[in-house]
Structure formats: C-alpha cells, structure tokens
Write a protein that holds these residues in place. Structure first.
Motif, PDB file in Angstrom:
ATOM      1  N   ASN A 249       0.808  -1.221   0.000  1.00 31.12           N
ATOM      2  CA  ASN A 249       0.000   0.000   0.000  1.00 31.12           C
ATOM      3  C   ASN A 249       0.842   1.273   0.000  1.00 31.12           C
ATOM      4  OD1 ASN A 249      -2.294  -1.619   0.193  1.00 31.12           O
ATOM      5  ND2 ASN A 249      -2.200  -1.617   2.410  1.00 31.12           N
ATOM      6  N   PHE A 250       2.148   1.124   0.094  1.00 29.00           N
ATOM      7  CA  PHE A 250       2.991   2.312   0.210  1.00 29.00           C
ATOM      8  C   PHE A 250       4.266   2.160  -0.618  1.00 29.00           C
ATOM      9  CE2 PHE A 250       5.883   5.287   2.403  1.00 29.00           C
ATOM     10  CZ  PHE A 250       5.100   6.419   2.351  1.00 29.00           C
ATOM     11  N   GLY A 251       4.101   2.098  -1.934  1.00 29.21           N
ATOM     12  CA  GLY A 251       5.241   2.138  -2.838  1.00 29.21           C
ATOM     13  C   GLY A 251       5.810   0.820  -3.304  1.00 29.21           C
ATOM     14  N   GLY A 252       5.336  -0.304  -2.760  1.00 33.41           N
ATOM     15  CA  GLY A 252       5.866  -1.611  -3.163  1.00 33.41           C
ATOM     16  C   GLY A 252       5.734  -1.885  -4.648  1.00 33.41           C
ATOM     17  N   PRO A 253       4.521  -1.681  -5.234  1.00 33.78           N
ATOM     18  CA  PRO A 253       4.381  -1.902  -6.675  1.00 33.78           C
ATOM     19  C   PRO A 253       5.291  -0.997  -7.510  1.00 33.78           C
ATOM     20  CG  PRO A 253       2.225  -1.852  -5.625  1.00 33.78           C
ATOM     21  CD  PRO A 253       3.224  -1.437  -4.588  1.00 33.78           C
TER      22      PRO A 253
END
Length: 97
Positions: free
Chosen positions: A59-63
C-alpha cells in the motif's frame, strides 16, 4: 606575556608544519606516469546481481519499486536487480544485516 608568546609560537609552528605537510603531499612523484588511457575492467558473461532491500509495503510504494526494478533490468543486461521487502519497517532491515 611570556605565556602568550609561548602559545603563539606553538600555534605558529603547528600551522607551519601543517601547511608544509599539505603542500608536499599534493605533489606528483617524478616516478609516476600519468596515463590518459581508460581503465579496463574485467568483462563477464554472467550478470552482476544486486539485491535491493526496501520497506515499501503493497500500500505504500511496493508496486512502484517492483516496476522500477523491472524497468532497470530491461535496460541493463549486465546487471540484475532483485527487490526484497523487509517487513516491520527498519527493524526488518536491521535483522537482515
């Protein structure tokens, strides 16, 4: 008065010694040859692998991290980057050290 003169003399000698050491250490030895040839590095057929540790959750930059790693790997054939998520924020990073 003598104490001030003594302190000034010591300070002057230390400063002079420092300047002499700086000036003499920056010179080039007569035995050194300057080369304008580029440095040759060993070439390998096997790509270098780098593991990129991060704390970016789904939800915070992983993708985005995965996307950037894929893009980098497509444009650099001799370097392979893999991303590794470390849970528990920076505690996970410290545990992996």
């Amino acid at each position: 008065m003598k104490k001030n003169l003594f302190k000034f003399s010591i300070l002057f000698l230390l400063t002079a010694a420092l300047l002499v050491s700086i000036i003499t250490s920056c010179g080039v030895s007569k035995n050194q040859e300057h080369s304008t040839k580029p440095v040759q590095y060993a070439q390998s057929e096997v790509p270098v692998t780098i593991e990129y540790w991060h704390v970016n959750t789904e939800n915070f930059g992983g993708p985005t991290v995965r996307e950037l790693v894929e893009e980098f790997n497509k444009t650099h054939s001799k370097i392979k980057v893999t991303d590794k998520f470390n849970p528990n924020s920076y505690t996970g990073l410290m545990q992996n050290l």
